[in-house]
Design an enzyme around this catalytic site. Sequence first.
Site, PDB file in Angstrom:
ATOM      1  N   MET A   1      24.388 -34.570  40.587  1.00 25.33           N
ATOM      2  CA  MET A   1      25.539 -35.468  41.466  1.00 25.33           C
ATOM      3  C   MET A   1      25.093 -35.599  43.042  1.00 25.33           C
ATOM      4  SD  MET A   1      28.466 -32.606  40.418  1.00 25.33           S
ATOM      5  CE  MET A   1      27.226 -33.045  38.807  1.00 25.33           C
ATOM      6  N   PRO A   2      23.714 -35.306  43.776  1.00 28.31           N
ATOM      7  CA  PRO A   2      23.625 -34.860  45.251  1.00 28.31           C
ATOM      8  C   PRO A   2      24.384 -35.711  46.058  1.00 28.31           C
ATOM      9  CG  PRO A   2      21.386 -35.900  43.947  1.00 28.31           C
ATOM     10  CD  PRO A   2      22.759 -36.249  43.165  1.00 28.31           C
ATOM     11  N   PHE A   3      24.520 -35.066  47.375  1.00 29.63           N
ATOM     12  CA  PHE A   3      25.346 -35.878  48.334  1.00 29.63           C
ATOM     13  C   PHE A   3      23.957 -35.955  49.710  1.00 29.63           C
ATOM     14  CE2 PHE A   3      27.748 -36.224  52.758  1.00 29.63           C
ATOM     15  CZ  PHE A   3      28.542 -36.647  51.951  1.00 29.63           C
TER      16      PHE A   3
ATOM     17  N   PHE B   1      25.692 -39.889  45.648  1.00 30.74           N
ATOM     18  CA  PHE B   1      26.217 -40.453  47.389  1.00 30.74           C
ATOM     19  C   PHE B   1      25.462 -40.299  47.883  1.00 30.74           C
ATOM     20  CE2 PHE B   1      30.569 -39.543  45.740  1.00 30.74           C
ATOM     21  CZ  PHE B   1      31.335 -40.235  44.974  1.00 30.74           C
TER      22      PHE B   1
END
Lengths: 68, 68, 68, 68, 68, 68
Positions: free
Chosen positions: E1-3, E41
Site C-alpha cells: 500500500m504505497p503512498f 495512492f
Amino acid sequence: MPFVNIKVTNEGVTKEQKAQLIKGVTDLLQNVLNKDPQTTFVVIDEVDLENWGIAGMPTDEYRKLKSS
Amino acid sequence: MPFVNIKVTNEGVTKEQKAQLIKGVTDLLQNVLNKDPQTTFVVIDEVDLENWGIAGMPTDEYRKLKSS
Amino acid sequence: MPFVNIKVTNEGVTKEQKAQLIKGVTDLLQNVLNKDPQTTFVVIDEVDLENWGIAGMPTDEYRKLKSS
Amino acid sequence: MPFVNIKVTNEGVTKEQKAQLIKGVTDLLQNVLNKDPQTTFVVIDEVDLENWGIAGMPTDEYRKLKSS
Amino acid sequence: MPFVNIKVTNEGVTKEQKAQLIKGVTDLLQNVLNKDPQTTFVVIDEVDLENWGIAGMPTDEYRKLKSS
Amino acid sequence: MPFVNIKVTNEGVTKEQKAQLIKGVTDLLQNVLNKDPQTTFVVIDEVDLENWGIAGMPTDEYRKLKSS
C-alpha cells in the site's frame, strides 16, 4: 526540479529495487513533463508494518484478516 | 506556528549540528515573519544514501560518477 | 542535497519574504553541514487559517481566545 | 481516500498505542467526512528527541528548561 | 500500500499529464515491488514558482540567472 | 508535541468539519499518548480530485469505474 517521496512498508526492499524506483520515477518525470533529471530528487521512506494503518488497523493485522 | 521539515542524507550529523539547524531555522522565521519560537517546530529526517535519489540514481552512485 | 519544507499560515507572506526564507535556509545548511546550495531545495506551503489547528481548534479561534 | 501522517517523538510508543491511533483517526474520518476506512491510510513517524526542535532548541533541552 | 507524493512547479500541468504520472508511478511500484494498484495512492502537489527555492533563490530568479 | 497532516480530497469540507477533525485528532493524541494539546499541530491539505490517484488513475475516473 521535482521532489518525489515514496512511502512503502519496510519489508526487505533491496538496494537494487530502490535504484529501480529512483530511475523509474526520474524517467517518468522527464518523459511526461520534460523535467531535468539533474534536479529531480527521490526520497524513499520505509515504514514499519505496525506504523502503517489501513482500514482502521495496523498492516499486519489487516493482512491476516484479508487472508483468513 | 510554523512547521519545518529538513531532510538530509544520513551521514553522521551530530547532535550539535542538529541543534544549530533548529536554532537557525527558528531564528530565521522569527526575523523574517515575526513567528513566535514557542510555536515553531522543526523536524529533521536523516535519509540513508541508498534511499535518496538524484539524477536517476542513488546518491552514492551519483557521487562516484561526479568525482570520477 | 537537502530538501526543506516550510509550512506557515497563509497570511500575506510577500515574495520578498519568501526569497529571504529560501536564502536563509540554504545558507544555514551550507554553514552548518557544508551542503551545496545548487542541490538544496526549499518548498514553502502556505496553509489557510481554518486548515491549521493548534490546541484542538483552528488557528483563528485559538488567537481570539489568546487575545481575549 | 484520506492519508494521515502522525509525527510524534520517539519515546516508547507501544504497538497497542499505535493501533489505537490508527483506529481513532480512521473512525474520526468516517464520522466527520464519511470516508471509507478501506481506503484510509495512516502512517506514524517516530522522531528522535534530538531531531525534533521547539522554541529554537532540541526537545530534550526544551523539557529540561521547562521543568527547571 | 504505497503512498507517493510528487511535488512539481505549478506551470500548467494538464489533467492528462497528471493521469500519466499517476499511471506511471503505480505501474512502477507494481513492477518493481509487486504492490497492488488498488492500494497505491499518488498525490501531486503543484508549487508556485515563488514558493520553490533552489540554489538559495526562488525558481524564477534561478532560471533567469541560468539562461543569462 | 505531535504534528499531524491530514490529506483529503477537495470536495467542500466545511469549516466546521475541519474544526471537528482538529479537535478529534488532538483529543486522540491526548487520550492515547498523553500529549499536550497546546503543542499539538494539525494541518489539513485539500487535494483536487485530478491530483489524487488511486488504482493507477485519477480519483474521479476511479469513482466512475467503481459506480459503473
